[in-house]
Design a protein around this motif. Sequence first.
Motif, PDB file in Angstrom:
ATOM      1  N   ASN A  28      26.122  -2.114 -27.791  1.00  0.00           N
ATOM      2  CA  ASN A  28      25.734  -0.842 -27.194  1.00  0.00           C
ATOM      3  C   ASN A  28      25.472   0.217 -28.253  1.00  0.00           C
ATOM      4  OD1 ASN A  28      26.019  -0.739 -24.024  1.00  0.00           O
ATOM      5  ND2 ASN A  28      27.662  -2.071 -24.749  1.00  0.00           N
ATOM      6  N   LEU A  29      26.265   0.213 -29.308  1.00  0.00           N
ATOM      7  CA  LEU A  29      26.039   1.150 -30.404  1.00  0.00           C
ATOM      8  C   LEU A  29      24.704   0.888 -31.085  1.00  0.00           C
ATOM      9  CD1 LEU A  29      29.586   1.327 -32.049  1.00  0.00           C
ATOM     10  CD2 LEU A  29      28.318   3.248 -31.075  1.00  0.00           C
ATOM     11  N   ALA A  32      21.862   2.025 -28.775  1.00  0.00           N
ATOM     12  CA  ALA A  32      21.761   3.488 -28.755  1.00  0.00           C
ATOM     13  C   ALA A  32      21.209   4.010 -30.075  1.00  0.00           C
ATOM     14  CB  ALA A  32      23.136   4.098 -28.482  1.00  0.00           C
ATOM     15  N   THR A  35      17.414   3.184 -30.279  1.00  0.00           N
ATOM     16  CA  THR A  35      16.681   3.997 -29.316  1.00  0.00           C
ATOM     17  C   THR A  35      16.651   5.456 -29.743  1.00  0.00           C
ATOM     18  OG1 THR A  35      17.465   2.482 -27.591  1.00  0.00           O
ATOM     19  CG2 THR A  35      16.455   4.527 -26.866  1.00  0.00           C
ATOM     20  N   LEU A  36      17.776   5.948 -30.254  1.00  0.00           N
ATOM     21  CA  LEU A  36      17.821   7.322 -30.757  1.00  0.00           C
ATOM     22  C   LEU A  36      16.870   7.500 -31.930  1.00  0.00           C
ATOM     23  CD1 LEU A  36      19.050  10.167 -30.821  1.00  0.00           C
ATOM     24  CD2 LEU A  36      20.911   9.248 -32.223  1.00  0.00           C
ATOM     25  N   TYR A  66      15.906  12.988 -23.830  1.00  0.00           N
ATOM     26  CA  TYR A  66      16.085  11.546 -24.027  1.00  0.00           C
ATOM     27  C   TYR A  66      16.912  11.285 -25.285  1.00  0.00           C
ATOM     28  CZ  TYR A  66      14.802   6.604 -23.843  1.00  0.00           C
ATOM     29  OH  TYR A  66      14.839   5.230 -23.762  1.00  0.00           O
ATOM     30  N   GLN A  70      20.759   9.555 -25.611  1.00  0.00           N
ATOM     31  CA  GLN A  70      21.084   8.457 -26.514  1.00  0.00           C
ATOM     32  C   GLN A  70      22.183   8.856 -27.500  1.00  0.00           C
ATOM     33  OE1 GLN A  70      19.981   5.452 -25.899  1.00  0.00           O
ATOM     34  NE2 GLN A  70      18.811   6.363 -24.211  1.00  0.00           N
ATOM     35  N   MET A  73      25.367   8.433 -25.655  1.00  0.00           N
ATOM     36  CA  MET A  73      25.691   7.001 -25.609  1.00  0.00           C
ATOM     37  C   MET A  73      26.300   6.542 -26.927  1.00  0.00           C
ATOM     38  SD  MET A  73      24.827   5.497 -22.696  1.00  0.00           S
ATOM     39  CE  MET A  73      23.873   5.899 -21.215  1.00  0.00           C
ATOM     40  N   LEU A  74      25.693   6.962 -28.022  1.00  0.00           N
ATOM     41  CA  LEU A  74      26.159   6.547 -29.344  1.00  0.00           C
ATOM     42  C   LEU A  74      27.583   7.019 -29.592  1.00  0.00           C
ATOM     43  CD1 LEU A  74      25.202   5.165 -31.992  1.00  0.00           C
ATOM     44  CD2 LEU A  74      24.538   7.432 -32.794  1.00  0.00           C
ATOM     45  N   LEU A  87      29.359   5.358 -18.834  1.00  0.00           N
ATOM     46  CA  LEU A  87      28.148   5.163 -19.625  1.00  0.00           C
ATOM     47  C   LEU A  87      27.529   3.794 -19.337  1.00  0.00           C
ATOM     48  CD1 LEU A  87      29.260   6.633 -23.081  1.00  0.00           C
ATOM     49  CD2 LEU A  87      27.820   7.712 -21.338  1.00  0.00           C
ATOM     50  N   LYS A  91      23.831   3.111 -17.631  1.00  0.00           N
ATOM     51  CA  LYS A  91      22.804   2.254 -18.218  1.00  0.00           C
ATOM     52  C   LYS A  91      22.318   1.218 -17.207  1.00  0.00           C
ATOM     53  CE  LYS A  91      23.077   0.735 -22.369  1.00  0.00           C
ATOM     54  NZ  LYS A  91      23.520   0.065 -23.612  1.00  0.00           N
ATOM     55  N   ASN A 144      22.722  -5.378 -19.202  1.00  0.00           N
ATOM     56  CA  ASN A 144      23.323  -4.146 -18.696  1.00  0.00           C
ATOM     57  C   ASN A 144      24.186  -4.394 -17.469  1.00  0.00           C
ATOM     58  OD1 ASN A 144      22.506  -2.149 -20.552  1.00  0.00           O
ATOM     59  ND2 ASN A 144      20.464  -2.106 -19.672  1.00  0.00           N
TER      60      ASN A 144
END
Length: 266
Positions: A28-29, A32, A35-36, A66, A70, A73-74, A87, A91, A144
């Motif tokens: 997940n990290l 994120a 995507t970030l 957006y 992210q 999320m991170l 979280l 997702k 997910n």
Amino acid sequence: MAEAHHRGRAAGGALWARRVRLALRLVNLLVALVTLASALAVLASDLRVPGYREHYRDALWFVMLYAAVQGVMLVGFARDGRLVPWLALSKAAAAYLFLAGFTHLWPYWREWTPARYVYQLFEWGEERQVGLMALVFLGRGAFNTLNAMYFTAPWWLALRVRRPLLGRIVTAAPMGATVFFVWTFLALQREEARTFSSEAQDVARLVYESLDCDAVRAHAGTTTTDLRQRGERRYQVQIAYGCETARRVPSTTLATLVEPRARSMS
């Protein structure tokens, strides 16, 4: 002796659970973070590259929102706090909303999303869409779902104790969804292998390159077909004209003004 053995098994189970949780948090990290990075690259391009924002029709507020999501999320998965189950659920919910309208959203979203560079990482060739389909159905869909199930396990385990029937229904639905996503991915891959070929894509590309601006303007908003011969095979090429969805040229997606695909007729 038996008690020591039981303690050893309990300790081993706890260690395994910690490792699984750590592995999922790292995935997940990574998601994120990548995507970030894409969202920040889009934001920088919107602000600094002339014509970029107009080309992709980016809304700055949406790109910044957006990127902020992210970032949350991170930080959330890095801290492994009380927000993690929520979280993971968010997702999964976002993935379900996307997949529910996949056929309508996909041609637009892959170009409009600030995560467009993530999708480009999974474009492994113009002819095959295996990377993108794996990202959409196995990544966004199946992963997910399992991710949300794992991080919300204390909730649904307690529900299964209090209300066994409802608890089983609640847990069976995500597992069924996971199976459906995997089946859909495999079915799409079989259909792609059966229907499309490199030679057909070459024919489609030739048709695309033969189009001029006048033809595109004359047929805007319509879909036409064309027959082409190559050797002993005939191909039917479908051309969908639409300036409003124009972004780029690959023959297996909506191209700059047209999406050509060829199907063997022999």
